[in-house]
Design a protein around this motif. Structure first.
Motif, PDB file in Angstrom:
ATOM      1  N   TYR A 243       0.857  -1.316   0.093  1.00 11.43           N
ATOM      2  CA  TYR A 243      -0.011   0.087   0.031  1.00 11.43           C
ATOM      3  C   TYR A 243       0.634   1.395   0.158  1.00 11.43           C
ATOM      4  CZ  TYR A 243      -4.656  -1.849   0.562  1.00 11.43           C
ATOM      5  OH  TYR A 243      -6.006  -2.168   0.126  1.00 11.43           O
ATOM      6  N   TYR A 244       1.904   1.194   0.714  1.00 11.58           N
ATOM      7  CA  TYR A 244       2.762   2.382   0.777  1.00 11.58           C
ATOM      8  C   TYR A 244       3.387   2.779  -0.642  1.00 11.58           C
ATOM      9  CZ  TYR A 244       5.190   5.522   3.932  1.00 11.58           C
ATOM     10  OH  TYR A 244       5.619   6.610   4.728  1.00 11.58           O
ATOM     11  N   ALA A 245       3.848   1.492  -1.201  1.00  9.77           N
ATOM     12  CA  ALA A 245       4.456   2.006  -2.344  1.00  9.77           C
ATOM     13  C   ALA A 245       3.346   2.575  -3.286  1.00  9.77           C
ATOM     14  CB  ALA A 245       4.973   0.532  -3.110  1.00  9.77           C
ATOM     15  N   GLY A 246       2.004   1.944  -3.291  1.00  4.16           N
ATOM     16  CA  GLY A 246       0.904   2.329  -4.113  1.00  4.16           C
ATOM     17  C   GLY A 246       0.835   3.882  -3.619  1.00  4.16           C
ATOM     18  N   LEU A 247       0.860   4.286  -2.363  1.00  3.31           N
ATOM     19  CA  LEU A 247       0.706   5.667  -2.045  1.00  3.31           C
ATOM     20  C   LEU A 247       1.775   6.621  -2.683  1.00  3.31           C
ATOM     21  CD1 LEU A 247      -0.509   5.263   1.512  1.00  3.31           C
ATOM     22  CD2 LEU A 247      -1.877   6.322  -0.126  1.00  3.31           C
ATOM     23  N   GLN A 248       2.802   6.122  -2.693  1.00  6.11           N
ATOM     24  CA  GLN A 248       4.140   6.831  -2.960  1.00  6.11           C
ATOM     25  C   GLN A 248       3.851   7.217  -4.551  1.00  6.11           C
ATOM     26  OE1 GLN A 248       7.237   4.296  -1.479  1.00  6.11           O
ATOM     27  NE2 GLN A 248       7.863   5.827  -0.100  1.00  6.11           N
TER      28      GLN A 248
END
Lengths: 430, 292
Positions: free
Chosen positions: B172-177
């Motif tokens: 998810y963090y990668a998606g948010l970035q």
């Protein structure tokens, strides 16, 4: 550069040579489930030393698993046709499966006279034989029972029973209640291992078996007699009473015997350990078994009532099969023969493991060893009383019986339901 | 000609992968499927000695513990797909937009259980949840959590979620970035509050990441075994059995039924479940794409 390549190639050649010469020796593989059983481990270390000395160029590789993980190894090994040369087999349904698959040497047929002489009556031992032929060579013998710490029993205000006697179910409930008040368990119990449940049940049944020595349990598992009889109902009710009154903790229902229950008993979390046996004599806590004093008492399973006949579970523990398809069959047979020799019996005894071939040893001399728990084990094995068979081949009914008892512990089934289900599963038609 | 060369070359380069796929996936899978029609204890060298037709399937159909295992598997999958993914989504948004001082440390702590072996995690949680374990010591209780029929599956789901939530969080963090931050800035200018930003911009933009997380968790959920085996061994009395542990019970369990043919039938059921869901997902995805 060329120099380096030459050096590298030389190193490769040397390591290949070492590897090939290391593999030049014949390796005999021995596998069992006795992880943690010190007496077996130590005795086998001696047998291996002796065997390797007598057979130069032969190496014996001995591997131990736990009961729970053993089949994960054995099944793929045997079905691939590359099983170990020698392997332990459970003398219940597994023996039939392994024998029918053609993996086991018929010892009766292939053993020489000397070996047969050492085996004595064990050559006809029913639970290790099929159609009158011995397929598994017995190693150690045992009485299966309950062990208690003497000081804990005394602390709770109870008296130890006379040797050979045991507490009743109700007395165990009282001990369990007293133990709970001190934050302890009455009994440590590992019912995740199905035999821990079945063996106690078999003992209870035999106490109430009006037709003893007839094997009523075997007949019931075969569907020849009804399960709706007091001996089966009383056995189930005994379990229900022990469980419902908290003689063992509720958590036990997800505990195994060999690691968890035994480990917690060693840590003195419980007064006694249920379904223990002489195989653990050599692994008993050393402080409670010194040449000067014995702090552990072994006793039979709980009696249904004070006037119940004394009933003992006596059997052989490690039972070795020889791989019929082994390329080293002759050597494997030699090794197993060695483990049945009179000298091997003395080796087992020296490590506190009761040998199966008791006829080969001086019982009085054995029972006077500095290992007091071992001496009691020998005495217990010679105790008179009803003998309970614990090895049966009827896998499907035994599975349902086990599931039924476990569900009864959880309170989701009743004794009536189990009886009805067992009649159904075994095909008893009335 | 050029096409033909390319074609043969492509096939040639694919050969190692195809070989590995056939050897370790297709052939064992097909063998297992065939085995489910045979009575095989696991000890025989001839796997296909006794043909029993659909007896193994009838056996599991009639076994109430199969239905318990099936129900538990779907419950476990539900926990992994919805609870685990949901919590990971909330945490990732909170950490990403929270801008607090130790966010890297917090992320590392949440991710840490992922690098542990599930067996170790199971053993640690067993020590916590045992009747004489850490939890009861803290609460001053004497309750057997793992022997409670109604509680045991939820505890397994909780432990599994605790271990793998960090994995979903990282995705998810990668998606948010990689999200287009200008949309959020534009929404700021339009006067959107945080709730509107989250539900109308962030979550819709993260939808592909959510789908990815859900699929990963779904597949992992159906294959769950280690955490169940270590924590409860499918007990008490099979009430926390999932399909994979039930397969193990029939195939390998000491003192168990010794029926690998039945185990193979259970494996087929697991395969059928995953296949059905995978096909359904493809159909739904195509439909959504067509509608868009």
């Amino acid at each position: 550069m060329v120099k380096n390549i030459f050096k590298f190639s030389l190193a490769l050649l040397v390591s290949a040579f070492v590897s090939i010469s290391a593999k030049a020796e014949t390796v005999i593989t021995v596998v069992d489930w006795q992880s943690g059983v010190g007496g077996i481990t130590n005795a086998y270390a001696d047998f291996i030393k002796e065997f390797e000395a007598a057979n130069p160029g032969v190496k014996v590789e001995y591997t131990q698993y736990t009961v729970s993980t053993y089949n994960e190894f054995l099944k793929p090994a045997l079905s691939s046709g590359k099983g170990p040369d020698i392997f332990a087999v459970y003398p219940g349904p597994d023996l039939d499966e392994v024998m029918n698959a053609g993996h086991l040497v018929n010892i009766t047929k292939e053993a020489d006279d000397e070996w047969k002489g050492w085996l004595g009556n064990n050559i006809n031992i029913p639970e290790l034989s099929r159609n009158g032929n011995l397929y598994l060579a017995p190693q150690d013998a045992f009485t299966e029972e309950i062990w208690v710490y003497n000081d804990m029993i005394e602390d709770l205000g109870f008296e130890l029973p006379a040797f050979g006697d045991s507490y009743t179910v109700d007395e165990w409930v009282a001990i369990g209640n007293a133990a709970k008040e001190k934050g302890l368990d009455g009994l440590m119990f590992g019912p995740v291992e199905a035999w821990c449940v079945f063996d106690g049940f078999a003992n209870f049944v035999n106490q109430g078996n009006q037709n003893y020595p007839e094997d009523s349990l075997g007949m019931a598992l075969d569907g020849k007699i009804s399960w709706d009889q007091p001996m089966f109902r009383d056995a189930l009710n005994a379990y229900k009473t022990l469980n419902d009154n908290g003689v063992w903790r509720k958590d036990s229902l997800s505990m195994d015997y060999q690691v968890q229950a035994w480990g917690k008993w060693l840590e003195r979390e419980g007064v006694g350990i249920y379904c223990n046996g002489d195989w653990f004599i050599s692994s008993a806590p050393a402080d409670y078994n010194t040449p000067d004093s014995l702090g552990i008492t072994m006793m039979s399973y709980p009696k249904l009532s004070s006037d119940s006949p004394m009933t003992y579970n006596k059997a052989t523990g490690t039972n070795l099969g020889i791989n019929a398809n082994s390329p080293n069959k002759d050597l494997a047979m030699e090794f197993v023969k060695l483990t049945n020799s009179p000298n091997a019996s003395m080796t087992f005894a020296s490590y506190g493991q009761i040998p199966a071939n008791l006829a080969q040893v001086d019982m009085d001399a054995l029972a006077a060893s500095p290992n007091l728990l071992f001496n009691d084990g020998i005495k217990m094995l010679a105790t008179e009383g009803r003998n309970t068979n614990i090895y049966y081949s009827q896998a499907e009914p035994m599975k349902h019986l086990y599931d039924g008892i476990m569900e009864m512990f959880l309170g989701v089934t009743s004794v009536d339901d189990i009886v009805e289900k067992m009649n159904d599963v075994t095909g008893y038609s009335g | 000609m050029i096409y033909k060369t390319f074609h043969i070359k492509t096939l040639f380069y694919l050969l190692p992968a195809v070989f590995i796929f056939l050897t370790f996936n297709v052939i064992p899978g097909l063998t297992s499927l065939v085995l489910s029609f045979f009575d095989f204890s696991g000890f025989e060298t001839n796997l296909f000695r006794k043909f029993v037709g659909i007896d193994n399937f009838i056996k599991i159909y009639e076994d109430k513990y199969f239905w318990i295992a099936l129900k538990n598997t779907f419950l476990f999958v539900f926990g992994a797909v919805f609870i685990q993914t949901g919590i990971a989504l909330v945490l990732s948004i909170f950490i990403f937009f929270g801008n607090f001082k130790f966010s890297v440390l917090v992320r590392s702590i949440i991710f840490f259980p992922c690098v542990l072996a599930p067996v170790s995690v199971g053993l640690v949680w067993k020590k916590i949840l045992e009747q004489d374990g850490v939890l009861n010591s803290i609460l001053g209780l004497d309750y057997s959590y793992l022997s409670s029929v109604s509680l045991v599956m939820w505890l397994i789901i909780m432990v599994n979620t605790w271990q793998w939530i960090g994995y979903n969080l990282v995705i998810y963090y990668a998606g948010l970035q990689s999200m287009n931050i200008e949309l959020l800035e534009a929404s700021d200018i339009d006067g959107a509050n945080w709730s509107q930003k989250i539900f109308s911009i962030i979550i819709p933009l993260l939808w592909p990441t959510t789908i990815l997380n859900m699929i990963l968790n779904l597949i992992g959920g159906f294959r769950a075994f280690d955490i169940v085996y270590v924590l409860t061994r499918g007990g008490p009395a099979h009430y926390s059995e999932v399909l994979a542990s039930y397969l193990y019970y029939y195939s390998f369990s000491a003192g168990g039924p010794n029926k690998m043919g039945v185990g193979a039938a259970v494996a087929f059921v697991i395969f059928a479940c995953i296949l059905t869901i995978a096909v359904a997902r493809i159909i739904i995805s195509k439909k959504i794409r067509r509608e868009n």
